[in-house]
Design a protein around this motif. Structure first.
Motif, PDB file in Angstrom:
ATOM      1  N   GLU A  36       7.113 -11.484  -0.847  1.00  0.00           N
ATOM      2  CA  GLU A  36       6.424 -10.463  -0.057  1.00  0.00           C
ATOM      3  C   GLU A  36       5.045 -10.947   0.376  1.00  0.00           C
ATOM      4  O   GLU A  36       4.597 -10.692   1.497  1.00  0.00           O
ATOM      5  N   GLU A  50       4.359  -1.663   0.859  1.00  0.00           N
ATOM      6  CA  GLU A  50       5.781  -1.768   0.521  1.00  0.00           C
ATOM      7  C   GLU A  50       5.986  -1.112  -0.835  1.00  0.00           C
ATOM      8  O   GLU A  50       5.154  -1.249  -1.732  1.00  0.00           O
ATOM      9  N   GLN A  51       7.097  -0.384  -0.988  1.00  0.00           N
ATOM     10  CA  GLN A  51       7.343   0.299  -2.251  1.00  0.00           C
ATOM     11  C   GLN A  51       8.835   0.303  -2.568  1.00  0.00           C
ATOM     12  O   GLN A  51       9.658   0.514  -1.689  1.00  0.00           O
ATOM     13  N   ARG A  52       9.171   0.072  -3.845  1.00  0.00           N
ATOM     14  CA  ARG A  52      10.570   0.059  -4.273  1.00  0.00           C
ATOM     15  C   ARG A  52      10.696   0.956  -5.505  1.00  0.00           C
ATOM     16  O   ARG A  52      10.158   0.637  -6.565  1.00  0.00           O
TER      17      ARG A  52
END
Length: 505
Positions: free
Chosen positions: A199, A81-83
Motif C-alpha cells: 500500500e 484505506e481501511q479493511r
C-alpha cells in the motif's frame, strides 16, 4: 540498492522497552530526511495511539495503523484505506478467544472496547495508546465493522495455541498473528504488514524494491520479506532474524538508529571507501578456492586419484568393468561448489554405490593425503588481482581472513606464498559457521565484515549469516546465479573494485 522509503514497526523496534523515543532515534530519522529518504511507521496500535510518536518524529507520510487495517494521513484522522473484519467472522473469533480463556479487546472506528478495565495489560495498553478504553458488557454490540480484535493473556503458551487454532478456524476470512507473546491479533486477511509495504508503494509511487522495512515480531515477517530490504532488531526472535537481510542491535541499544546508519545510509550507493566497500567495513573474509587461488585443478586431480583407486579395487573384486573418474565432467557435475563430503556422496550416488559413512569419510581422508602429496610437488597459482586487492585492504588497516572447506588451508596458502596476508585462517568447517568463526577470530561483528565468495552456496551462506556485504567473484560466467543467491555485487575479480575508484554499480 537505492532505498527511497523506510517503514518501521513501533513497539520493540522504534521505541525502547520503556516506550521511549531516544534522541538517537530522532536524529536518525532526521538524517534519513536529509538524505532524501522518506520515513513512516506501522503498528498494531490504533491511529490515536500513534499521536505522540507522529508528533515526536514530525512524520508527514501516510501511517499504517492496526498492522495495515487502516492507512491514514499523518493527521491520523483522514482515512486513505481501511479493511474491516466481517461481523460474523468477528463474532466467531471473539467467542473462541473468550472460551479459550483470553481477555478480548475490540478496536472499531476510533474507539477501543473491552469488558474489564482492570484486566491484564489494560493499564499498559492505555499508557501506550494514550487514551482510555470504552467498557462494555457485551462485545457483540460493537462488531459491525471492527478493524482489529485482540486476545490477551499472560499465559504465552495459551496465546500461541490460540493463534494456531484461530488460523485454522478463520481460514481465508481473517488472519490471526501474535504481535507480542501476550497478544494475538485478528484482522482482515489483507490487514497485514506485507500489505502495508504494498500500500505504501501504491500511495507514494515507490517501487517495492526501493522500500526498506524494520521490525522485531513474527507479524513483521510479511513486511520484512515483501520489502526490498528487510531488517530485524537484535531483540527479534531467531525466526524473524533468519528471514531478514540484516540484523541490527536491540531496541534498548538504539538498534533502529544503528540500522539507519549501517544498513540504509551506509549502504551503497550512499557511501563508498576507496576499496569499493561500505564505510563501516572493518574486515574482509576471502574464500580460498576460486577467489584467491587456482586450486580447482589440484582438487580435481586428488579426487580422480582417490575415486579411481576405489573404483579400480571395486571393479577387480566384482568382475565389472573399471570406468575411471572423468577429470572434467565428474568434477564439474559432482564436486564444484560443494563441500567435499557432499560432492563425494553425489559422485557415489551417480555410480549407484552406497557405502557406510565411515567408508565415505575414509575416502575423503585419502583424498586429503593425495592433495598434500600434490602440494609437495607443485606450487599453487594465485589470482594476482585478488592478491593485490588483499594487499590494498591490509594497507588500509582492515583485518583479513581466509576461509576454506579444506583442512589443508594453511598448506595451500603456504604453497601459494600468501600465508602472511591473513590475520586468521579457517578450514574444514562448512559455511556459514566458518564465516562467523572467521569474524569472531578477527574481533568484528558480521555487520562489519565483507565476504568474497565464488560459489552460489557460499554466497547464500554468507547472506544467511547476515554479513554486511557479500561480493560474488564470478570466475565461471554466472553472475545472475550469484546475485540470485544473495550477492550484493558481482565482480570478475576483486581488483575491479579498486579500478572503480570508490563507485560501485
Amino acid at each position: 540498492m537505492t532505498i527511497k522509503l523506510l517503514i518501521a514497526d513501533i513497539d520493540g523496534t522504534l521505541v525502547t522497552r520503556d516506550k521511549a523515543v531516544t534522541a538517537r532515534t530522532r536524529e536518525a530519522v532526521a538524517r534519513l530526511r536529509a538524505s532524501g529518504i522518506q520515513f513512516t511507521v506501522t503498528s498494531g496500535r490504533p491511529p490515536r495511539g500513534m499521536a505522540g510518536l507522529v508528533a515526536a518524529l514530525d512524520l508527514t507520510d501516510p501511517v499504517a495503523a492496526f498492522n495495515g487495517g487502516v492507512y491514514v494521513k499523518s493527521d491520523l484522522t483522514t482515512v486513505l484505506e481501511q479493511r474491516t473484519i466481517p461481523p460474523a467472522i468477528a463474532r466467531q473469533a471473539v467467542d473462541f478467544m473468550l472460551q479459550a480463556g483470553l481477555d478480548v479487546w475490540v478496536y472499531q472506528g476510533a474507539d477501543w472496547f473491552l469488558r474489564d478495565p482492570e484486566a491484564f495489560r489494560v493499564a499498559r495498553e492505555r499508557s501506550n495508546v494514550g487514551f482510555d478504553p470504552v467498557v462494555i458488557a457485551d462485545l457483540h454490540g460493537v462488531l459491525n465493522a471492527p478493524i482489529k480484535l485482540v486476545g490477551v493473556s499472560e499465559d504465552t503458551e495459551r496465546v500461541a495455541r490460540c493463534e494456531a487454532e484461530l488460523s485454522l478456524r478463520l481460514g481465508t476470512e481473517a488472519s490471526a498473528a501474535r504481535s507480542t507473546p501476550y497478544y494475538v491479533d485478528v484482522t482482515h486477511p489483507e490487514a497485514n504488514k506485507g500489505m502495508v509495504v504494498r500500500e505504501a508503494a501504491r500511495l507514494l509511487a515507490i517501487p517495492i524494491e526501493q522500500i526498506a522495512a524494520i521490525g522485531d515480531m513474527a507479524n513483521d515477517l510479511p513486511m520484512l520479506t515483501t520489502a526490498g530490504l528487510g531488517l530485524a532488531m537484535g531483540n527479534a526472535s531467531a525466526e524473524v532474524q533468519r528471514f531478514a537481510r540484516h540484523v541490527t542491535r536491540t531496541n534498548d541499544e538504539d538498534g533502529f538508529a544503528y540500522a539507519v546508519d549501517a544498513f540504509i545510509l551506509g549502504q551503497p550507493p550512499f557511501a563508498r571507501t576507496k576499496l569499493g566497500l561500505p564505510p563501516r567495513t572493518r574486515a574482509c573474509l576471502f574464500g580460498l578456492d576460486g577467489v584467491l587461488a587456482q586450486t580447482s585443478s589440484l582438487h580435481a586431480r586428488a579426487w580422480k586419484q582417490v575415486c579411481d583407486y576405489y573404483l579400480r579395487r571395486r571393479a577387480r573384486a566384482s568382475g565389472q568393468p573399471f570406468i575411471p573418474f572423468d577429470l572434467v565432467r565428474d568434477t564439474c557435475h559432482y564436486f564444484d561448489g560443494k563441500p567435499p563430503l557432499e560432492g563425494l556422496h553425489a559422485f557415489l550416488d551417480a555410480r549407484g554405490i552406497a557405502l557406510p559413512e565411515s567408508t565415505v569419510h575414509a575416502l575423503n581422508d585419502r583424498k586429503a593425503e593425495f592433495l598434500v602429496e600434490l602440494l609437495r610437488q607443485e606450487q599453487v597459482e594465485t589470482y594476482e588481482g585478488t592478491v593485490g586487492y588483499v594487499q590494498a585492504v591490509r594497507a588500509a588497516g582492515l583485518r583479513t581472513a581466509v576461509v576454506s572447506a579444506s583442512r589443508h588451508c594453511a598448506e595451500l596458502l603456504q604453497s601459494a606464498g600468501i600465508l602472511d596476508l591473513f590475520d586468521a585462517r579457517l578450514g574444514a568447517t562448512q559455511p556459514p559457521e566458518v564465516y562467523l568463526a572467521a569474524a569472531r577470530a578477527l574481533g568484528v561483528g558480521s555487520e562489519e565484515a565483507v565476504v568474497f565468495e565464488d560459489t552460489p552456496a557460499g554466497v547464500a551462506a554468507a547472506r544467511a549469516a547476515h554479513f554486511a556485504y557479500v561480493i560474488g567473484v564470478d570466475r565461471l560466467g554466472r553472475p545472475a546465479e550469484l546475485r540470485r543467491h544473495g550477492a550484493d555485487l558481482v565482480v570478475t575479480d576483486p581488483a575491479d573494485l579498486l579500478e572503480q575508484d570508490g563507485t560501485l554499480h
